[in-house]
Design a protein around this motif. Sequence first.
Motif, PDB file in Angstrom:
ATOM      1  N   ASN A 198       0.814  -1.211   0.000  1.00  0.00           N
ATOM      2  CA  ASN A 198       0.000   0.000   0.000  1.00  0.00           C
ATOM      3  C   ASN A 198       0.850   1.263   0.000  1.00  0.00           C
ATOM      4  O   ASN A 198       0.458   2.279  -0.574  1.00  0.00           O
ATOM      5  N   LYS A 199       1.994   1.198   0.643  1.00  0.00           N
ATOM      6  CA  LYS A 199       2.952   2.308   0.622  1.00  0.00           C
ATOM      7  C   LYS A 199       4.344   1.741   0.817  1.00  0.00           C
ATOM      8  O   LYS A 199       4.576   0.971   1.750  1.00  0.00           O
ATOM      9  N   LEU A 200       5.259   2.134  -0.082  1.00  0.00           N
ATOM     10  CA  LEU A 200       6.642   1.666  -0.011  1.00  0.00           C
ATOM     11  C   LEU A 200       7.553   2.871   0.231  1.00  0.00           C
ATOM     12  O   LEU A 200       7.481   3.877  -0.476  1.00  0.00           O
ATOM     13  N   ILE A 201       8.378   2.749   1.254  1.00  0.00           N
ATOM     14  CA  ILE A 201       9.279   3.830   1.664  1.00  0.00           C
ATOM     15  C   ILE A 201      10.714   3.312   1.613  1.00  0.00           C
ATOM     16  O   ILE A 201      10.999   2.191   2.031  1.00  0.00           O
ATOM     17  N   LEU A 202      11.634   4.133   1.098  1.00  0.00           N
ATOM     18  CA  LEU A 202      13.060   3.838   1.143  1.00  0.00           C
ATOM     19  C   LEU A 202      13.706   4.819   2.116  1.00  0.00           C
ATOM     20  O   LEU A 202      13.483   6.031   2.027  1.00  0.00           O
ATOM     21  N   VAL A 203      14.498   4.292   3.042  1.00  0.00           N
ATOM     22  CA  VAL A 203      15.149   5.117   4.059  1.00  0.00           C
ATOM     23  C   VAL A 203      16.650   4.870   4.022  1.00  0.00           C
ATOM     24  O   VAL A 203      17.104   3.720   3.970  1.00  0.00           O
ATOM     25  N   SER A 204      17.416   5.959   4.045  1.00  0.00           N
ATOM     26  CA  SER A 204      18.868   5.857   4.145  1.00  0.00           C
ATOM     27  C   SER A 204      19.335   6.977   5.051  1.00  0.00           C
ATOM     28  O   SER A 204      19.209   8.153   4.713  1.00  0.00           O
ATOM     29  N   GLY A 205      19.859   6.609   6.229  1.00  0.00           N
ATOM     30  CA  GLY A 205      20.176   7.630   7.215  1.00  0.00           C
ATOM     31  C   GLY A 205      18.895   8.319   7.638  1.00  0.00           C
ATOM     32  O   GLY A 205      17.947   7.689   8.096  1.00  0.00           O
ATOM     33  N   GLU A 206      18.830   9.633   7.443  1.00  0.00           N
ATOM     34  CA  GLU A 206      17.617  10.382   7.751  1.00  0.00           C
ATOM     35  C   GLU A 206      16.870  10.814   6.501  1.00  0.00           C
ATOM     36  O   GLU A 206      15.964  11.644   6.556  1.00  0.00           O
ATOM     37  N   ASN A 207      17.233  10.236   5.373  1.00  0.00           N
ATOM     38  CA  ASN A 207      16.598  10.571   4.101  1.00  0.00           C
ATOM     39  C   ASN A 207      15.495   9.565   3.777  1.00  0.00           C
ATOM     40  O   ASN A 207      15.687   8.354   3.885  1.00  0.00           O
ATOM     41  N   VAL A 208      14.348  10.106   3.370  1.00  0.00           N
ATOM     42  CA  VAL A 208      13.170   9.285   3.103  1.00  0.00           C
ATOM     43  C   VAL A 208      12.685   9.551   1.680  1.00  0.00           C
ATOM     44  O   VAL A 208      12.504  10.710   1.281  1.00  0.00           O
ATOM     45  N   TRP A 209      12.483   8.458   0.924  1.00  0.00           N
ATOM     46  CA  TRP A 209      11.870   8.543  -0.393  1.00  0.00           C
ATOM     47  C   TRP A 209      10.561   7.773  -0.367  1.00  0.00           C
ATOM     48  O   TRP A 209      10.529   6.604   0.033  1.00  0.00           O
ATOM     49  N   ASP A 210       9.466   8.413  -0.777  1.00  0.00           N
ATOM     50  CA  ASP A 210       8.159   7.761  -0.849  1.00  0.00           C
ATOM     51  C   ASP A 210       7.986   7.188  -2.250  1.00  0.00           C
ATOM     52  O   ASP A 210       7.862   7.927  -3.231  1.00  0.00           O
ATOM     53  N   LEU A 211       7.981   5.855  -2.351  1.00  0.00           N
ATOM     54  CA  LEU A 211       7.923   5.180  -3.645  1.00  0.00           C
ATOM     55  C   LEU A 211       6.497   4.819  -4.062  1.00  0.00           C
ATOM     56  O   LEU A 211       6.292   4.246  -5.129  1.00  0.00           O
ATOM     57  N   GLY A 212       5.519   5.115  -3.200  1.00  0.00           N
ATOM     58  CA  GLY A 212       4.118   4.917  -3.563  1.00  0.00           C
ATOM     59  C   GLY A 212       3.621   3.498  -3.385  1.00  0.00           C
ATOM     60  O   GLY A 212       4.097   2.737  -2.539  1.00  0.00           O
ATOM     61  N   THR A 213       2.655   3.113  -4.234  1.00  0.00           N
ATOM     62  CA  THR A 213       1.998   1.805  -4.168  1.00  0.00           C
ATOM     63  C   THR A 213       2.605   0.852  -5.195  1.00  0.00           C
ATOM     64  O   THR A 213       2.889   1.250  -6.319  1.00  0.00           O
ATOM     65  N   VAL A 214       2.825  -0.404  -4.765  1.00  0.00           N
ATOM     66  CA  VAL A 214       3.339  -1.421  -5.694  1.00  0.00           C
ATOM     67  C   VAL A 214       2.462  -2.667  -5.546  1.00  0.00           C
ATOM     68  O   VAL A 214       2.421  -3.280  -4.486  1.00  0.00           O
ATOM     69  N   LYS A 215       1.777  -3.044  -6.598  1.00  0.00           N
ATOM     70  CA  LYS A 215       0.888  -4.195  -6.540  1.00  0.00           C
ATOM     71  C   LYS A 215       1.667  -5.504  -6.535  1.00  0.00           C
ATOM     72  O   LYS A 215       2.830  -5.552  -6.906  1.00  0.00           O
ATOM     73  N   LYS A 216       0.998  -6.549  -6.112  1.00  0.00           N
ATOM     74  CA  LYS A 216       1.582  -7.893  -6.067  1.00  0.00           C
ATOM     75  C   LYS A 216       2.132  -8.274  -7.439  1.00  0.00           C
ATOM     76  O   LYS A 216       1.431  -8.201  -8.445  1.00  0.00           O
ATOM     77  N   GLY A 217       3.434  -8.644  -7.488  1.00  0.00           N
ATOM     78  CA  GLY A 217       4.081  -9.065  -8.723  1.00  0.00           C
ATOM     79  C   GLY A 217       4.490  -7.930  -9.642  1.00  0.00           C
ATOM     80  O   GLY A 217       5.120  -8.166 -10.679  1.00  0.00           O
ATOM     81  N   GLU A 218       4.189  -6.691  -9.282  1.00  0.00           N
ATOM     82  CA  GLU A 218       4.467  -5.550 -10.167  1.00  0.00           C
ATOM     83  C   GLU A 218       5.944  -5.161 -10.132  1.00  0.00           C
ATOM     84  O   GLU A 218       6.596  -5.228  -9.087  1.00  0.00           O
ATOM     85  N   GLU A 219       6.465  -4.758 -11.285  1.00  0.00           N
ATOM     86  CA  GLU A 219       7.802  -4.172 -11.394  1.00  0.00           C
ATOM     87  C   GLU A 219       7.645  -2.679 -11.631  1.00  0.00           C
ATOM     88  O   GLU A 219       6.877  -2.251 -12.488  1.00  0.00           O
ATOM     89  N   LEU A 220       8.398  -1.883 -10.876  1.00  0.00           N
ATOM     90  CA  LEU A 220       8.244  -0.430 -10.912  1.00  0.00           C
ATOM     91  C   LEU A 220       9.589   0.227 -11.166  1.00  0.00           C
ATOM     92  O   LEU A 220      10.600  -0.155 -10.571  1.00  0.00           O
ATOM     93  N   SER A 221       9.613   1.220 -12.052  1.00  0.00           N
ATOM     94  CA  SER A 221      10.833   1.980 -12.325  1.00  0.00           C
ATOM     95  C   SER A 221      10.766   3.328 -11.615  1.00  0.00           C
ATOM     96  O   SER A 221       9.722   3.986 -11.602  1.00  0.00           O
ATOM     97  N   ILE A 222      11.885   3.719 -11.025  1.00  0.00           N
ATOM     98  CA  ILE A 222      11.997   4.999 -10.323  1.00  0.00           C
ATOM     99  C   ILE A 222      12.924   5.887 -11.138  1.00  0.00           C
ATOM    100  O   ILE A 222      14.058   5.500 -11.451  1.00  0.00           O
ATOM    101  N   ASP A 223      12.454   7.097 -11.457  1.00  0.00           N
ATOM    102  CA  ASP A 223      13.250   7.990 -12.298  1.00  0.00           C
ATOM    103  C   ASP A 223      13.290   9.389 -11.697  1.00  0.00           C
ATOM    104  O   ASP A 223      12.257  10.048 -11.538  1.00  0.00           O
ATOM    105  N   LYS A 224      14.490   9.814 -11.310  1.00  0.00           N
ATOM    106  CA  LYS A 224      14.740  11.165 -10.807  1.00  0.00           C
ATOM    107  C   LYS A 224      13.771  11.569  -9.695  1.00  0.00           C
ATOM    108  O   LYS A 224      13.135  12.629  -9.728  1.00  0.00           O
TER     109      LYS A 224
END
Length: 800
Positions: free
Chosen positions: A544-570
Amino acid sequence: MKKFIEKNLFTALTLILALALVFPALNVSAKNKEIGKYEVKVSYGIDGKYRAMKFVPVTVDMKSLEKDFKGEIEIRVPSRLPGSYDSYSRSVNIAKGESGQAIIPVRMPETDSKFTVNIMEDGKSVLEQKIIFSNGRVSEGNLFAGVLTDDFTSLGYLSYVNYGDIQSGRTGALDTVKLDIDNIGDNHLNIDGLDLIFINNFNMGNFSEENYKSLNAWVNKGGTLIIGAGVNESKTVKIIDKSLLEIKSNGTSNKSVKLVNDSLDLTLSSLEIKNSKVKIGSQGQELVYSVEKGKGEILVTTFDLGTEPLISSKDASEIWNKLLVSSFGDMRDKYKNGGMNYNYQTENLIKNIPVDKVVNVLTLAIIIAIYALTIGIVLYIVLKKMKKRDLIWVAVPTLAVGFALVIYLTGSSTRVNDLIVNQVNIIDINKDGKGQVKGCVGVGTKYKDDVTIEKPQNIVMNFMDASNGYYGMPEEQVLDKLRVKTAYKNNNSYFEFKDSNALEMKQFEISGKEEILPKIESTFNYDGGNLNGKIKNNLDSNINKLILVSGENVWDLGTVKKGEELSIDKLEISKASGVSMYGDELASKYVDVKYNKKGDVRSEEFKNITRYGNVLQMLSSEIIFNAESKLIAITDMEVDYGIEFGKKTLSKYDTTVLVQGSEIDFKDKDGNTNFPQGYFKGVVESTAGSANEDKHSGLIYGDGEMIYSFKVNDETTILNINVNKSESRYGNQGNKGSAEYYVYNYKNSEYEKIALDSSKEITLSNEIDYSVDNKIKVKVVLKDATEGQIPKLTIKGKVK
C-alpha cells in the motif's frame, strides 16, 4: 419527653460506635482464621531491589501445614481505573508439610506502594497478606545491572562504576545485584527491570530451554547482555546455545593489550560471532564484540571480567564508562516509557479499526429522509390517485422492511463479530529472508462481555497499559472490582477481563514469532540529488505504501501491486529529517486537506494516510535506522499468532509492515560518491551547561554547548564537506535567539565559526583541515535560552 429522646439518641449513637469497633475486628479475624494452616513469606525485586514502572518479581514461599493444597497464589495491585485492581496469579500444588515457591512478575503503579498477596482455594481467598514496597527502588539516573557468576566477589568493582558526562550533569552509576538462574526463570518479566546483565565465569550449561527463551525475550525488548570469555570461555561462550548467540572460539592466547589507559597481560579468546562488529579493539586484537538483537544488544568481551590484573586496574571501571556512556540516553528513554513500548501512535493505531468503507452520516440522513418522505407524502399521494388507500396497512410495513434492509446492507462493511482483533505487525527481515515479528494487538468486544485470551507457548505476549502517569489516590480507594487478571500457568499465561465494555480495545504487545518471506527486489542509484532504480514486489500481497530510508533521508515510492515491477526515475527526497518526521508530515497533510479544503480526502491518495503516518512514527521507535538503507513496505498481510479466544467469532484486521535491507549506489558518472544530508548521523560527543537535544522535535534547547561528532566510513576519501541544519518537526523554526555553529579545524586545533542559517549550507574549503581519520566535529553554542537546529553534513568523496 425531651430527656427521653436525648437518652435514646445517646444510646443509639453508643451502639453504632460499638458496632463500628467490633465489625472490623470480626472482619480481620475472618480473613486471618486460616493463618495457622499456612506459613507464607513474601519478598519482592531481585536481591531486594526493583525498577519502578517495570515488572517486579514477587516471590512467595508457602508451606501447607495441615493438608494438601491445590490452588493459586494471587497478587492484587491497584489499576488505573478508580476502585479496581489488576491481578497476577500462578497455580501451585503443595503436599501437606511441604513447601512451594511461586515467582510472579507484577507491574506496580508509579504512585502506589501497596499490594496484596492472596492464597486462593476453590476461587476463594483463604489468606490475605498486605505488603508495602518500603525500599529498594533503583534511582532513575542509574543503570540496574544483574550479575550472574560463580565468583561475585571478583566482579565487585562493577558496583563502583560511574559513567556519563560530569560537565553536563548527566551522570550515573551501576546499581548491581547478584543473579541466579531462578531469577531468570521461565518468564522474561522476572528480569524486566534490569538494564544490563553480566554473565562471567558461570556454567551456561545449567541454562534450560526456558531460561534461554526468557533471556532472548529480555534482550529483544531492549536489554544489554554482557558475556565474558577468556580463561573461563569453556563455561560461557563455548557452550552457549545458538538460539541466543551463534559463536565459535578458536582457542585462547596471552597478549599485552591496552583497554583504555593501562597495558595489561590478559588471556584473550579468538572468537567468530555471526552478525557481529568489533566495538573495541582492532583486527587480531579484538576486545569487545557487539551483536544487535531486536531492540537490545549483546556485548562479548574476549577476556574474563573477573581476573587479575584487570580487576585491580582502573581500566576495569573505565572500559564500562566508555561502553555505557553511549547507551545512557537510550536506556533512560526505555526507563521513562516503562519498557512497555507504549506511545500515542500505538494507542491510535489499535483504537482506530481500518475498515475499508465507513458509512457516511450524510448517507444515512438521506436514506432516512427518503423513507420519511415516502411513508408520509409519496405513499399517500400514490395510493390516493390509485384509489387504494386501504393498501396502506400493507405498504407501510413493506416499505419499512425494505428500507431496513437498505440500511442493513449499507452498514455491512462496519458490522463485526463477537470480538474485534486489530493487529499492527512489524516484521524485521534479515539477509536470509527470516523475519522477526513484533506485534501490537487490540482486542475489543461487540457487546459488554467477559473475555479470556490464552497466548501460545512459543510467543511472548504482555498486556499494555497507557497508565504510566498519575493513578489518582489508590492508597485511599476500596479495590473491589477486577480489571484484568494475568494468570501464569506452567510456562504459559492467559488474560481474563470481566465485564469488558463494548469496543473498548484491550492492548497487547507480542514478540518471539518468526516468518520466512520472499524479499522485495530492488536496485537504486543516487546521483545529482535524485533517486533512480527498479523495484519488484515478490510478496504475496499488494504494498500500500513503499518507503526507502537511508540515514535520515526518506523517499516515498508509492503503491506497488503484487508481482508488479516499478521503475523509479529522478525521484527527489521526500523528507531529510527521518522516518518519524515523515510520518508526522503525512498525518498533518491529511488534516490540512480536510480542514483547509485543499483537496478531496476521499481520494485514493489519502486512503489510510493518517494510519500510515502513525505506523511510520511508531516504527521509528522500534527499528534502528542508521546509514544502512532499508525498505519499508506497509501491507494488509495477515499474521496469525495462534492466540486462543475460546468459542468467540472474530473480525480481524491486519496492518503489516515489512522492513528489509536495501542497497543504494551513491556513485555518480565520474565515480565519486555523493552521500545525502543526514546519511552520516552526528553523535553527541560532549555537552556543557544546560544544552539538551530533543530528538522528537529535531531541536536543541537551553544554555551551553553541544559537540557533534560525525564519522564517515573509512573506505571513503573525503573530497567535499557541506554543513547544514536539519529541518525541525515544526519546519525551519530554529534559532530563536543566537545559536552559533562552529567546525573544528584540526590543523589549527580550534573551532571556527561558520555563518549558518536555515536557507543555505556552508561548503568547507580545504576539507583536509576539518577531518582526521574521517571524523568531523561541529559545535553548537546556545545563549540566553536559545533554540537551535541539529547540524547535518553532506559528504562527497571517492572510494579509496
